[in-house]
Design an enzyme around this catalytic site. Structure first.
Site, PDB file in Angstrom:
ATOM      1  N   SER A   1     -18.302 -90.843  28.116  1.00  0.00           N
ATOM      2  CA  SER A   1     -19.281 -89.318  28.367  1.00  0.00           C
ATOM      3  C   SER A   1     -19.031 -88.666  29.152  1.00  0.00           C
ATOM      4  O   SER A   1     -17.200 -88.144  28.535  1.00  0.00           O
ATOM      5  CB  SER A   1     -20.859 -89.788  29.424  1.00  0.00           C
ATOM      6  OG  SER A   1     -21.419 -88.937  29.368  1.00  0.00           O
ATOM      7  N   THR A   2     -19.029 -87.777  30.675  1.00  0.00           N
ATOM      8  CA  THR A   2     -18.856 -87.035  31.530  1.00  0.00           C
ATOM      9  C   THR A   2     -17.017 -86.925  31.796  1.00  0.00           C
ATOM     10  O   THR A   2     -16.559 -88.303  32.161  1.00  0.00           O
ATOM     11  CB  THR A   2     -19.235 -86.990  32.781  1.00  0.00           C
ATOM     12  OG1 THR A   2     -20.417 -86.606  32.453  1.00  0.00           O
ATOM     13  CG2 THR A   2     -18.585 -85.407  33.530  1.00  0.00           C
TER      14      THR A   2
ATOM     15  N   HIS B   1     -20.911 -89.072  23.984  1.00  0.00           N
ATOM     16  CA  HIS B   1     -21.899 -88.913  24.775  1.00  0.00           C
ATOM     17  C   HIS B   1     -21.741 -86.956  24.210  1.00  0.00           C
ATOM     18  O   HIS B   1     -21.040 -86.564  25.423  1.00  0.00           O
ATOM     19  CB  HIS B   1     -22.510 -88.776  25.939  1.00  0.00           C
ATOM     20  CG  HIS B   1     -23.322 -90.167  26.567  1.00  0.00           C
ATOM     21  ND1 HIS B   1     -23.243 -90.677  27.752  1.00  0.00           N
ATOM     22  CD2 HIS B   1     -23.065 -91.355  25.629  1.00  0.00           C
ATOM     23  CE1 HIS B   1     -23.242 -92.067  27.242  1.00  0.00           C
ATOM     24  NE2 HIS B   1     -23.411 -91.971  26.298  1.00  0.00           N
TER      25      HIS B   1
ATOM     26  N   MET C   1     -21.159 -90.512  33.317  1.00  0.00           N
ATOM     27  CA  MET C   1     -22.068 -90.927  34.159  1.00  0.00           C
ATOM     28  C   MET C   1     -23.446 -91.223  33.655  1.00  0.00           C
ATOM     29  O   MET C   1     -23.174 -91.537  32.433  1.00  0.00           O
ATOM     30  CB  MET C   1     -23.335 -89.180  34.305  1.00  0.00           C
ATOM     31  CG  MET C   1     -24.507 -89.397  35.248  1.00  0.00           C
ATOM     32  SD  MET C   1     -24.691 -87.363  35.477  1.00  0.00           S
ATOM     33  CE  MET C   1     -25.782 -86.347  33.331  1.00  0.00           C
TER      34      MET C   1
ATOM     35  N   ASP D   1     -25.130 -96.385  30.156  1.00  0.00           N
ATOM     36  CA  ASP D   1     -24.621 -96.560  28.909  1.00  0.00           C
ATOM     37  C   ASP D   1     -23.528 -97.632  28.762  1.00  0.00           C
ATOM     38  O   ASP D   1     -22.890 -97.426  29.027  1.00  0.00           O
ATOM     39  CB  ASP D   1     -24.859 -95.727  28.468  1.00  0.00           C
ATOM     40  CG  ASP D   1     -25.012 -95.416  26.716  1.00  0.00           C
ATOM     41  OD1 ASP D   1     -25.286 -96.864  26.311  1.00  0.00           O
ATOM     42  OD2 ASP D   1     -24.284 -94.930  26.120  1.00  0.00           O
TER      43      ASP D   1
END
Length: 371
Positions: A186-187, A213, A306, A309
């Site tokens: 993600s991030t 993401h 972040m 998940d």
């Protein structure tokens, strides 16, 4: 190179607020962001600028914790600000604040390559109407504020094994070379993927599935950028296509990606069922589908991001005999996703980013002959 660790304490060692600087050429955007942040107990607006040139002057004097940076501005745009920041000894994290058009997506991906840490979508709100202002403020609370806060949470939430559905029985890992490599991020993920994936050779015998993401406008461009630097074929996954070795399948934005058995092989399926962990695509959805494939021997890697998940899906994969790895804290932009996996006791190995490609190859191609 900007420092990555920011400590939220003052000179006396007491906690202090997150100091945010706003750089945007819109008076209305400044107004909305100021009003929202005024209601957040752990952050404050430390400075504002309406173009990049002025921002660089102010940044040097106030050294903010987070820079919320617009892309299109007069005098100096957001990308040039990032290039200039690379020469300064600052600790500020940078969140790009832009639209979700294809053009904005391309600029944002370039911004991430230049050192931005994350991005948040700027809505198309009618700032002139009271209802439009309220909608804009709510969007900031829901999407920008958590991204500002993500860099300063001391540790990922520690989930007990039962919360993840982890069995206490010993896990028997499947023997032999994995048949599938699955990656969640993600991030910080686009930059991490651009470091890991290009080192995988064209003759890799496994398919690589990636759940990153990202909004739907971003993933086609991310796939294209990765394809330009990878020996493997890289595409956004398509519903119903067969899973083939030596190809990277990127989950399209706003769609969950799963893998199902089909005859003697496997195929990719996509759907827009409800978000999981607040995201779509979700790593949990992908990992759980892989855990249900009896003939699959999965190597799953949870990288920077972040939230949490991927943790529950990793738990199911672990019970199915999969190998679970995580990126380490020092090289993660945010250690939420990998940190949750590590703290839950799911990660068999924890690797710094520069060593992940080599580790994958040692597992996926023992005694390999590279093309």
């Amino acid at each position: 190179m900007r420092k990555r660790i920011i400590r939220l304490t003052n000179e006396a060692g007491k906690p202090r607020k997150i100091r945010v600087m706003l750089v945007d050429n819109s008076v209305f955007v400044h107004k909305v962001l100021r009003e929202v942040m005024a209601g957040e107990p752990d952050m404050e607006v430390a400075g504002v600028a309406f173009h990049g040139g002025k921002a660089l002057e102010i940044i040097k004097t106030i050294d903010p914790d987070v820079l919320v940076l617009d892309v299109d501005m007069p005098v100096m745009d957001g990308l040039e600000v990032l290039r200039q920041l690379q020469t300064l000894d600052l600790s500020a994290r940078v969140i790009m604040y832009s639209g979700l058009t294809e053009r904005a997506a391309g600029i944002t991906l370039e911004a991430l390559r230049l050192g931005a840490d994350d991005y948040a979508p700027k809505g198309d709100n009618d700032y002139a109407s009271p209802a439009g202002l309220l909608d804009a403020e709510e969007k900031v609370r829901q999407e920008l504020i958590p991204k500002i806060r993500q860099f300063f949470q001391s540790a990922p939430q520690v989930l007990p094994p039962e919360a993840l559905g982890i069995s206490t029985a010993p896990v028997v890992h499947k023997k032999g070379v994995p048949t599938i490599v699955a990656i969640a991020s993600s991030t910080g993920g686009p930059v991490a993927l651009a470091e890991v994936l290009p080192g995988l050779p064209a003759n890799l015998p496994q398919p690589v599935l990636v759940a990153q993401h990202m909004p739907a406008a971003f993933t086609p461009l991310l796939a294209k950028r990765l394809a330009a630097i990878c020996a493997l074929q890289v595409d956004e996954a398509r519903h119903g296509e067969p899973l083939l070795p030596g190809k990277i399948y990127l989950a399209p934005g706003d769609q969950h990606m799963k893998v199902i058995a089909a005859g003697n092989g496997m195929v990719v399926t996509l759907d827009r069922s409800d978000p999981v962990n607040g995201v779509r695509p979700s790593a949990d959805v992908l990992f759980r589908s892989l855990a249900g494939l009896p003939r699959a021997n999965v190597l799953a890697l949870v990288m920077t991001g972040m939230g949490r998940d991927g943790a529950r899906g990793a738990a199911e994969l672990r019970e199915a005999g999969a190998t679970i790895w995580a990126q380490d804290e020092a090289t993660s932009t945010v250690w939420g996703m990998p940190g949750t996996v590590v703290r839950a006791g799911l990660a068999e190995q924890v690797h710094p980013l520069p060593e992940i490609t080599k580790a994958i190859l040692n597992k996926a191609m023992p005694g390999r002959q590279l093309n």
